[in-house]
Design a protein around this motif. Structure first.
Motif, PDB file in Angstrom:
ATOM      1  N   SER A  20       0.877  -1.183   0.077  1.00 23.03           N
ATOM      2  CA  SER A  20       0.156   0.263   0.050  1.00 23.03           C
ATOM      3  C   SER A  20       0.843   1.393   0.048  1.00 23.03           C
ATOM      4  N   LEU A  21       0.929   1.916  -1.242  1.00 21.43           N
ATOM      5  CA  LEU A  21       1.830   2.960  -1.475  1.00 21.43           C
ATOM      6  C   LEU A  21       1.173   4.157  -1.906  1.00 21.43           C
ATOM      7  N   SER A  22       1.556   5.409  -1.815  1.00 21.90           N
ATOM      8  CA  SER A  22       1.167   6.564  -2.187  1.00 21.90           C
ATOM      9  C   SER A  22       1.375   6.806  -3.875  1.00 21.90           C
ATOM     10  N   PHE A  23       2.061   5.900  -4.279  1.00 21.69           N
ATOM     11  CA  PHE A  23       2.399   6.020  -5.792  1.00 21.69           C
ATOM     12  C   PHE A  23       2.178   4.761  -6.391  1.00 21.69           C
ATOM     13  N   ALA A  24       2.313   4.594  -7.764  1.00 21.04           N
ATOM     14  CA  ALA A  24       2.044   3.463  -8.428  1.00 21.04           C
ATOM     15  C   ALA A  24       3.650   2.549  -8.754  1.00 21.04           C
ATOM     16  N   VAL A  25       3.615   1.620  -8.585  1.00 15.78           N
ATOM     17  CA  VAL A  25       4.674   0.693  -8.512  1.00 15.78           C
ATOM     18  C   VAL A  25       5.023   0.428 -10.120  1.00 15.78           C
TER      19      VAL A  25
END
Length: 215
Positions: free
Chosen positions: A76-81
């Motif tokens: 769960s991150l604030s940016f796309a991987v």
């Protein structure tokens, strides 16, 4: 005959030492607690827009995936991987999954070499020492390379072992893996390497002593 015994012992000791070093790297590298501490002490939280709880959750998610406890990596991150980094993680997971087979095959090979040389007249202490020194020499060479030009070593390792997952340094996800994070593993890996190699040396010495004493 002495030369054959020397060569067989060199090969067995080299394989065992290489496995010991691999285990010393793999053990710390797959420990959730170490990864959590490394993230918390090296990652710029503002840059990745994550607090301590989120970094700990990222560590648990990542280690569970790499150890094969989860079928997919879903941080769960604030940016796309980027897909390239997801591929990177799949390839790393593949190497972790292959490690038990490497240990099994290497262990059987070393045991066969030692059993054969035992029947030839006992282990060669010089051969065992040479095999261990060869393995340690290769590690020393890699460390010297890292000190001289870490970036080139890092790139070579990635191109050889993880060719499908090379990601530009500017990608946000790379902020979660600064070089300082990997350097923080130096202490645990060095300690584990010393202990593992000491165990290998002790076992080889004991086997050499017993095999020659029984003749």
């Amino acid at each position: 005959m002495a030369g054959l015994r020397f060569g067989l012992c060199l090969g067995a000791a080299f394989v065992l030492s290489a496995l010991a070093i691999l285990g010393a790297v793999l053990g710390p590298a797959t420990q959730t607690g170490l990864f959590e501490r490394a993230l918390l002490s090296t990652v710029n939280r503002e840059a990745v827009q994550a607090d301590e709880a989120q970094l700990r959750a990222f560590a648990r998610e990542t280690m569970a995936y790499l150890r094969g406890e989860k079928p997919a990596w879903e941080p769960s991150l604030s940016f796309a991987v980027p897909e390239a980094f997801s591929e990177h993680m799949r390839e790393v997971r593949g190497w972790v999954a292959a490690a038990p087979w490497v240990f099994a095959v290497g262990g059987v090979l070393a045991a066969m070499l030692l059993a054969f040389v035992w029947r030839l007249g006992g282990l060669s202490r010089r051969g065992c020492a040479a095999g261990m020194l060869l393995a340690m020499g290769l590690i020393a060479a890699a460390l010297l390379w890292a000190l001289a030009d870490f970036d080139s070593l890092w790139m070579v390792l990635h191109r050889l072992l993880i060719p499908g997952g090379i990601v530009p340094a500017g990608e946000p996800v790379m902020q979660l893996f600064p070089l300082e994070l990997f350097f923080s593993y130096a202490g645990p890996v060095a300690l584990a390497t010393g202990l593992h190699l000491a165990l290998v040396a002790f076992c080889l010495y004991a086997l050499a002593h017993i095999s020659t004493k029984d003749r």
